[in-house]
Design a protein around this motif. Structure first.
Motif, PDB file in Angstrom:
ATOM      1  N   PHE A 212       0.872  -1.183   0.000  1.00 23.00           N
ATOM      2  CA  PHE A 212       0.000   0.000   0.000  1.00 23.00           C
ATOM      3  C   PHE A 212       0.902   1.224   0.000  1.00 23.00           C
ATOM      4  CE2 PHE A 212      -2.501   3.400   1.853  1.00 23.00           C
ATOM      5  CZ  PHE A 212      -3.717   3.260   1.211  1.00 23.00           C
ATOM      6  N   THR A 213       0.792   2.046  -1.029  1.00 18.78           N
ATOM      7  CA  THR A 213       1.757   3.116  -1.256  1.00 18.78           C
ATOM      8  C   THR A 213       1.188   4.514  -1.027  1.00 18.78           C
ATOM      9  OG1 THR A 213       1.161   3.299  -3.607  1.00 18.78           O
ATOM     10  CG2 THR A 213       2.880   1.695  -3.024  1.00 18.78           C
ATOM     11  N   VAL A 214       2.104   5.464  -1.010  1.00 16.67           N
ATOM     12  CA  VAL A 214       1.731   6.880  -0.927  1.00 16.67           C
ATOM     13  C   VAL A 214       0.787   7.243  -2.072  1.00 16.67           C
ATOM     14  CG1 VAL A 214       2.648   9.230  -1.198  1.00 16.67           C
ATOM     15  CG2 VAL A 214       3.792   7.594   0.339  1.00 16.67           C
ATOM     16  N   GLU A 215       1.057   6.738  -3.255  1.00 18.27           N
ATOM     17  CA  GLU A 215       0.200   7.007  -4.410  1.00 18.27           C
ATOM     18  C   GLU A 215      -1.237   6.557  -4.150  1.00 18.27           C
ATOM     19  OE1 GLU A 215      -0.270   5.663  -9.114  1.00 18.27           O
ATOM     20  OE2 GLU A 215       1.372   4.884  -7.901  1.00 18.27           O
ATOM     21  N   MET A 216      -1.393   5.402  -3.544  1.00 23.74           N
ATOM     22  CA  MET A 216      -2.730   4.882  -3.269  1.00 23.74           C
ATOM     23  C   MET A 216      -3.446   5.708  -2.211  1.00 23.74           C
ATOM     24  SD  MET A 216      -1.917   0.780  -3.347  1.00 23.74           S
ATOM     25  CE  MET A 216      -3.634   0.300  -3.252  1.00 23.74           C
ATOM     26  N   LEU A 217      -2.719   6.107  -1.173  1.00 19.55           N
ATOM     27  CA  LEU A 217      -3.332   6.935  -0.134  1.00 19.55           C
ATOM     28  C   LEU A 217      -3.709   8.303  -0.678  1.00 19.55           C
ATOM     29  CD1 LEU A 217      -4.280   7.350   2.718  1.00 19.55           C
ATOM     30  CD2 LEU A 217      -1.926   7.858   3.405  1.00 19.55           C
ATOM     31  N   MET A 218      -2.889   8.861  -1.549  1.00 15.94           N
ATOM     32  CA  MET A 218      -3.230  10.131  -2.182  1.00 15.94           C
ATOM     33  C   MET A 218      -4.517  10.012  -2.986  1.00 15.94           C
ATOM     34  SD  MET A 218       0.481  11.616  -3.423  1.00 15.94           S
ATOM     35  CE  MET A 218      -0.203  13.112  -4.143  1.00 15.94           C
ATOM     36  N   GLY A 219      -4.694   8.868  -3.662  1.00 17.19           N
ATOM     37  CA  GLY A 219      -5.924   8.650  -4.416  1.00 17.19           C
ATOM     38  C   GLY A 219      -7.144   8.627  -3.509  1.00 17.19           C
ATOM     39  N   GLU A 220      -7.018   7.973  -2.357  1.00 20.29           N
ATOM     40  CA  GLU A 220      -8.120   7.932  -1.403  1.00 20.29           C
ATOM     41  C   GLU A 220      -8.436   9.322  -0.856  1.00 20.29           C
ATOM     42  OE1 GLU A 220      -7.912   5.153   1.749  1.00 20.29           O
ATOM     43  OE2 GLU A 220      -7.355   3.457   0.479  1.00 20.29           O
ATOM     44  N   LEU A 221      -7.392  10.055  -0.495  1.00 27.77           N
ATOM     45  CA  LEU A 221      -7.609  11.402   0.044  1.00 27.77           C
ATOM     46  C   LEU A 221      -8.188  12.334  -1.011  1.00 27.77           C
ATOM     47  CD1 LEU A 221      -4.477  12.028   2.281  1.00 27.77           C
ATOM     48  CD2 LEU A 221      -6.861  12.051   3.013  1.00 27.77           C
ATOM     49  N   ASN A 231     -20.092  18.508  -1.687  1.00 24.94           N
ATOM     50  CA  ASN A 231     -21.072  18.857  -0.659  1.00 24.94           C
ATOM     51  C   ASN A 231     -20.843  20.258  -0.095  1.00 24.94           C
ATOM     52  OD1 ASN A 231     -22.825  16.310   0.087  1.00 24.94           O
ATOM     53  ND2 ASN A 231     -20.763  15.546  -0.307  1.00 24.94           N
ATOM     54  N   GLU A 232     -20.069  21.067  -0.830  1.00 28.98           N
ATOM     55  CA  GLU A 232     -19.777  22.459  -0.477  1.00 28.98           C
ATOM     56  C   GLU A 232     -19.152  22.570   0.911  1.00 28.98           C
ATOM     57  OE1 GLU A 232     -23.360  24.672  -1.080  1.00 28.98           O
ATOM     58  OE2 GLU A 232     -23.211  24.542  -3.270  1.00 28.98           O
ATOM     59  N   MET A 233     -18.209  21.660   1.173  1.00 33.11           N
ATOM     60  CA  MET A 233     -17.466  21.657   2.433  1.00 33.11           C
ATOM     61  C   MET A 233     -15.978  21.728   2.139  1.00 33.11           C
ATOM     62  SD  MET A 233     -19.309  18.514   4.450  1.00 33.11           S
ATOM     63  CE  MET A 233     -18.023  18.585   5.708  1.00 33.11           C
ATOM     64  N   ILE A 234     -15.213  22.155   3.139  1.00 34.83           N
ATOM     65  CA  ILE A 234     -13.768  22.038   3.072  1.00 34.83           C
ATOM     66  C   ILE A 234     -13.319  21.199   4.265  1.00 34.83           C
ATOM     67  CG2 ILE A 234     -13.352  24.187   1.805  1.00 34.83           C
ATOM     68  CD1 ILE A 234     -12.567  25.463   4.487  1.00 34.83           C
ATOM     69  N   ILE A 235     -12.304  20.389   4.036  1.00 31.47           N
ATOM     70  CA  ILE A 235     -11.757  19.557   5.112  1.00 31.47           C
ATOM     71  C   ILE A 235     -10.247  19.816   5.171  1.00 31.47           C
ATOM     72  CG2 ILE A 235     -13.509  17.775   5.332  1.00 31.47           C
ATOM     73  CD1 ILE A 235     -12.165  16.151   3.211  1.00 31.47           C
ATOM     74  N   PRO A 236      -9.857  20.898   5.857  1.00 29.20           N
ATOM     75  CA  PRO A 236      -8.472  21.370   5.820  1.00 29.20           C
ATOM     76  C   PRO A 236      -7.443  20.368   6.322  1.00 29.20           C
ATOM     77  CG  PRO A 236      -9.786  22.607   7.436  1.00 29.20           C
ATOM     78  CD  PRO A 236     -10.736  21.780   6.647  1.00 29.20           C
ATOM     79  N   GLN A 237      -7.805  19.542   7.295  1.00 36.68           N
ATOM     80  CA  GLN A 237      -6.839  18.565   7.784  1.00 36.68           C
ATOM     81  C   GLN A 237      -6.492  17.559   6.692  1.00 36.68           C
ATOM     82  OE1 GLN A 237      -6.338  16.407  11.965  1.00 36.68           O
ATOM     83  NE2 GLN A 237      -8.066  15.559  10.839  1.00 36.68           N
ATOM     84  N   ALA A 238      -7.497  17.128   5.934  1.00 40.97           N
ATOM     85  CA  ALA A 238      -7.262  16.190   4.835  1.00 40.97           C
ATOM     86  C   ALA A 238      -6.444  16.845   3.727  1.00 40.97           C
ATOM     87  CB  ALA A 238      -8.590  15.691   4.283  1.00 40.97           C
ATOM     88  N   GLU A 239      -6.715  18.122   3.464  1.00 43.44           N
ATOM     89  CA  GLU A 239      -5.960  18.820   2.429  1.00 43.44           C
ATOM     90  C   GLU A 239      -4.502  18.990   2.843  1.00 43.44           C
ATOM     91  OE1 GLU A 239      -7.769  22.338   0.933  1.00 43.44           O
ATOM     92  OE2 GLU A 239      -9.722  21.400   0.639  1.00 43.44           O
ATOM     93  N   ALA A 240      -4.265  19.272   4.113  1.00 39.24           N
ATOM     94  CA  ALA A 240      -2.892  19.374   4.603  1.00 39.24           C
ATOM     95  C   ALA A 240      -2.184  18.028   4.483  1.00 39.24           C
ATOM     96  CB  ALA A 240      -2.889  19.846   6.062  1.00 39.24           C
ATOM     97  N   ALA A 241      -2.896  16.946   4.811  1.00 38.41           N
ATOM     98  CA  ALA A 241      -2.322  15.607   4.688  1.00 38.41           C
ATOM     99  C   ALA A 241      -1.990  15.298   3.235  1.00 38.41           C
ATOM    100  CB  ALA A 241      -3.307  14.577   5.242  1.00 38.41           C
TER     101      ALA A 241
END
Length: 324
Positions: A212-221, A231-241
């Motif tokens: 399970f790679t960084v590339e795969m996790l980036m795809g999930e995020l 849904n007209e939301m922002i999720i800043p913690q996920a964007e920082a990750a």
């Protein structure tokens, strides 16, 4: 004997093919001959092209066959895929891959994989044995949208726990190297969750390779972030990750384990990074390439071979990265 074909990310099928065949399936190279077409892509663009592109699988599948998608995508895209496939008189099952221990040496073993699966009764029955060969744990939900929404929620929680553990480890490790903190050298950090335990153990053992790679996790995020945007939301913690992972990918870590994020912090020297194939000069050249912030929306996708300056804006340096 049921026949399946596969399209998408090769390392996944390489890891799970033997147990699918052991469950009684035969693999066929041609989509037109398959009863079930299994798909898995690490980014949304590839997934859309695979289903809806000029050479898409929907136009090639034989009547009465079923598509089984394991990819992470937005609920909206999952609904669109389900509608198009169903209107073509084909079956569709959505069962996005979830990896329990993302830094495991054997991340794709059956016991380590789970999913939220959905589909009409007929396609689900057709795919049940194959699903059970892939996944150790399956939760059946009402529709494709909910499958992807549940997967996105899982991604957000696991990523938060993992990155928090990495940062806490890096903070303690950095403090131990300071002259004023010699009295904490013997202090060890206890994990506060299973995900934290997995990643802390991997860092201590310097295990930075995983199926399970960084590339795969980036795809999930990316899918989770775009779901929030829909849904007209922002999720800043996920964007920082996402941007932390983006940085690691830029310096050569796209195929590393997510635990390799520990290598981007200031208490790791250049020689250690080089030992794991990471090159900070790639990031430095991007940061120094221009002074103008980009004026476009980020696509939340990654292709290391085609990475260019526009994928970074000035704000990324504000996350506290160190190139030593």
């Amino acid at each position: 004997m049921p026949v399946f074909a596969y399209r998408g990310y090769t390392p996944l099928i390489n890891a799970i093919e033997k147990r699918i065949i052991k469950a009684g399936f035969t693999r066929e190279g041609e989509i037109e001959l398959a009863d079930i077409v299994v798909t898995f892509c690490t980014n949304l663009t590839e997934l859309e092209d695979l289903y809806f592109g000029e050479d898409g699988i929907v136009d090639k599948m034989k009547p009465g066959s079923c598509a089984l998608d394991l990819s992470a995508c937005t609920p909206n895209l999952a609904n669109e895929m389900n509608a198009v496939v169903t209107l073509s008189d084909l079956g569709m099952v959505t069962a996005p891959l979830m990896v329990k221990n993302q830094v495991s040496d054997d991340a794709f073993e059956r016991a380590n994989l789970s999913c939220f699966a959905s589909g009409d009764e007929g396609p689900l029955d057709s795919c049940k044995a194959l699903l059970e060969a892939i996944y150790g744990s399956i939760d059946y939900v009402r529709n494709a949208s909910l499958s992807q929404l549940a997967r996105a929620s899982n991604t957000l929680q696991k990523t938060s726990e993992m990155i928090s553990a990495i940062e806490s480890y890096s903070l303690l490790s950095g403090a131990k190297h300071s002259i004023s903190s010699l009295d904490i050298k013997d202090f060890t950090l206890d994990a506060t969750s299973p995900e934290a335990f997995f990643v802390l153990q991997a860092i201590k053992e310097e295990r930075f390779e995983s199926a399970f790679t960084v590339e795969m996790l980036m795809g999930e995020l990316s899918a989770a972030i775009m779901t929030a945007d829909d849904n007209e939301m922002i999720i800043p913690q996920a964007e920082a990750a996402f941007h932390l992972l983006e940085l690691l990918a830029v310096i050569g870590g796209s195929q590393k384990s997510p635990a390799a994020l520990a290598l981007v912090y200031g208490n790791v020297d250049d020689k250690q990074c080089e030992r794991y194939g990471l090159d900070w000069s790639r990031a430095e050249s991007l940061y120094g390439a221009g002074d103008d912030a980009c004026d476009h929306d980020h696509a939340y996708g990654f292709d290391e071979d085609s990475y260019d300056d526009e994928m970074f804006d000035e704000g990324i340096t504000g996350f506290g990265y160190s190139s030593n």
